[in-house]
Design a protein around this motif. Structure first.
Motif, PDB file in Angstrom:
ATOM      1  N   VAL A  99      -4.953   5.049-136.082  1.00  0.00           N
ATOM      2  CA  VAL A  99      -6.134   4.425-135.482  1.00  0.00           C
ATOM      3  C   VAL A  99      -6.394   3.115-136.223  1.00  0.00           C
ATOM      4  O   VAL A  99      -6.527   3.104-137.452  1.00  0.00           O
ATOM      5  CB  VAL A  99      -7.359   5.348-135.575  1.00  0.00           C
ATOM      6  CG1 VAL A  99      -8.614   4.637-135.078  1.00  0.00           C
ATOM      7  CG2 VAL A  99      -7.117   6.619-134.756  1.00  0.00           C
ATOM      8  N   PRO A 100      -6.447   2.001-135.502  1.00  0.00           N
ATOM      9  CA  PRO A 100      -6.609   0.709-136.181  1.00  0.00           C
ATOM     10  C   PRO A 100      -8.020   0.518-136.728  1.00  0.00           C
ATOM     11  O   PRO A 100      -8.969   1.204-136.334  1.00  0.00           O
ATOM     12  CB  PRO A 100      -6.314  -0.302-135.066  1.00  0.00           C
ATOM     13  CG  PRO A 100      -6.698   0.421-133.811  1.00  0.00           C
ATOM     14  CD  PRO A 100      -6.361   1.866-134.045  1.00  0.00           C
ATOM     15  N   ASN A 101      -8.144  -0.419-137.644  1.00  0.00           N
ATOM     16  CA  ASN A 101      -9.441  -0.761-138.209  1.00  0.00           C
ATOM     17  C   ASN A 101      -9.556  -2.275-138.303  1.00  0.00           C
ATOM     18  O   ASN A 101      -8.589  -3.004-138.050  1.00  0.00           O
ATOM     19  CB  ASN A 101      -9.635  -0.106-139.582  1.00  0.00           C
ATOM     20  CG  ASN A 101      -8.481  -0.410-140.521  1.00  0.00           C
ATOM     21  OD1 ASN A 101      -8.001  -1.546-140.579  1.00  0.00           O
ATOM     22  ND2 ASN A 101      -8.011   0.577-141.256  1.00  0.00           N
ATOM     23  N   VAL A 102     -10.723  -2.732-138.642  1.00  0.00           N
ATOM     24  CA  VAL A 102     -10.934  -4.173-138.841  1.00  0.00           C
ATOM     25  C   VAL A 102     -11.764  -4.351-140.104  1.00  0.00           C
ATOM     26  O   VAL A 102     -12.758  -3.652-140.318  1.00  0.00           O
ATOM     27  CB  VAL A 102     -11.617  -4.826-137.616  1.00  0.00           C
ATOM     28  CG1 VAL A 102     -12.926  -4.136-137.254  1.00  0.00           C
ATOM     29  CG2 VAL A 102     -11.830  -6.314-137.843  1.00  0.00           C
ATOM     30  N   ALA A 103     -11.312  -5.258-140.957  1.00  0.00           N
ATOM     31  CA  ALA A 103     -12.049  -5.538-142.199  1.00  0.00           C
ATOM     32  C   ALA A 103     -13.396  -6.163-141.858  1.00  0.00           C
ATOM     33  O   ALA A 103     -13.529  -6.949-140.913  1.00  0.00           O
ATOM     34  CB  ALA A 103     -11.236  -6.475-143.080  1.00  0.00           C
ATOM     35  N   ASN A 120     -10.902 -15.151-139.045  1.00  0.00           N
ATOM     36  CA  ASN A 120      -9.627 -14.458-138.867  1.00  0.00           C
ATOM     37  C   ASN A 120      -9.797 -12.977-139.167  1.00  0.00           C
ATOM     38  O   ASN A 120     -10.214 -12.601-140.265  1.00  0.00           O
ATOM     39  CB  ASN A 120      -8.559 -15.071-139.777  1.00  0.00           C
ATOM     40  CG  ASN A 120      -8.289 -16.524-139.441  1.00  0.00           C
ATOM     41  OD1 ASN A 120      -8.190 -16.887-138.275  1.00  0.00           O
ATOM     42  ND2 ASN A 120      -8.203 -17.362-140.459  1.00  0.00           N
ATOM     43  N   PHE A 121      -9.487 -12.146-138.198  1.00  0.00           N
ATOM     44  CA  PHE A 121      -9.662 -10.703-138.340  1.00  0.00           C
ATOM     45  C   PHE A 121      -8.403 -10.066-138.925  1.00  0.00           C
ATOM     46  O   PHE A 121      -7.274 -10.465-138.605  1.00  0.00           O
ATOM     47  CB  PHE A 121      -9.977 -10.072-136.988  1.00  0.00           C
ATOM     48  CG  PHE A 121     -11.183 -10.662-136.317  1.00  0.00           C
ATOM     49  CD1 PHE A 121     -12.433 -10.580-136.917  1.00  0.00           C
ATOM     50  CD2 PHE A 121     -11.082 -11.316-135.106  1.00  0.00           C
ATOM     51  CE1 PHE A 121     -13.556 -11.133-136.322  1.00  0.00           C
ATOM     52  CE2 PHE A 121     -12.194 -11.869-134.491  1.00  0.00           C
ATOM     53  CZ  PHE A 121     -13.436 -11.775-135.097  1.00  0.00           C
ATOM     54  N   THR A 122      -8.601  -9.077-139.777  1.00  0.00           N
ATOM     55  CA  THR A 122      -7.481  -8.365-140.382  1.00  0.00           C
ATOM     56  C   THR A 122      -7.752  -6.865-140.352  1.00  0.00           C
ATOM     57  O   THR A 122      -8.894  -6.421-140.260  1.00  0.00           O
ATOM     58  CB  THR A 122      -7.250  -8.799-141.842  1.00  0.00           C
ATOM     59  OG1 THR A 122      -8.446  -8.525-142.601  1.00  0.00           O
ATOM     60  CG2 THR A 122      -6.918 -10.279-141.938  1.00  0.00           C
TER      61      THR A 122
END
Length: 198
Positions: A99-103, A120-122
């Motif tokens: 499951v992806p996440n975003v900082a 910029n999203f990581t």
């Protein structure tokens, strides 16, 4: 006289391969074949997906697991046996995607006319897509987009501060992660009314 007993070779019906997001419930797998009394021995090449390495009989429901940055799979081999006769094994694959996440992004405040730097999203999952939405286009940012947010000029034509809440949702391989939000606040540039000379 004597009797010759010939037992059939047991078979196991095919099981389709399947893909899940980490944390999803994998339904039970019930094996069937041509011999009603057959035993089904199974093995799994990758216990990291949440399933044990081997067992006998049907596979009970379990919770899929993947804490890595990319998808991983376990190949399940099922071998039928009955009356000392062993049938041909079948294989199926269970793939589990993370499951992806975003900082998190810190909220920020700007004066009207200032250049807001690119955002910029990581995240920790490979090939994550970031979809974002903005509650207030009056700050100078569009109402939605995909990917990083390009630099833009903050706007505020009113007399009071305004803000937009940007919500970012990560997705990868049909798995959707928990959104994160941050706020961009834009203050108006103060003016002073002219005072006539006297």
């Amino acid at each position: 006289s004597f009797t010759v007993l010939v037992n059939p070779i047991p078979t196991v019906n095919a099981v389709p391969s399947s893909t899940y997001c980490s944390g999803a419930t994998v339904p039970a797998v019930n094996f069937t074949g041509n011999v009603t009394t057959a035993n089904y021995n199974w093995s799994n090449t990758n216990s990291s997906i949440g399933l044990g390495t081997s067992g006998v009989g049907n596979i009970a429901s379990f919770t899929s697991s993947n804490s890595t940055a990319s998808g991983m799979s376990g190949v399940v081999t099922v071998t039928p046996s009955a009356n000392s006769c062993v049938g041909t094994p079948i294989n199926f694959t269970i793939t589990v995607n993370p499951v992806p996440n975003v900082a998190s992004i810190p909220s920020a405040t700007y004066c009207a006319g200032a250049t807001v730097p690119a955002t910029n999203f990581t995240g920790s999952v490979t090939a994550t897509t970031f979809d974002w939405s903005n509650t207030n286009t009056a700050i100078g940012l569009a109402n939605s987009g995909t990917g990083n947010i390009a630099s833009y000029v903050a706007t505020n034509t009113g007399a009071a501060s305004i803000s937009g809440v940007i919500t970012v949702t990560p997705s990868a391989n049909s798995c959707i992660g928990t959104p994160t939000s941050f706020t961009v606040l834009v203050n108006p540039i103060p003016t002073v009314n002219a005072v006539p000379s006297s």
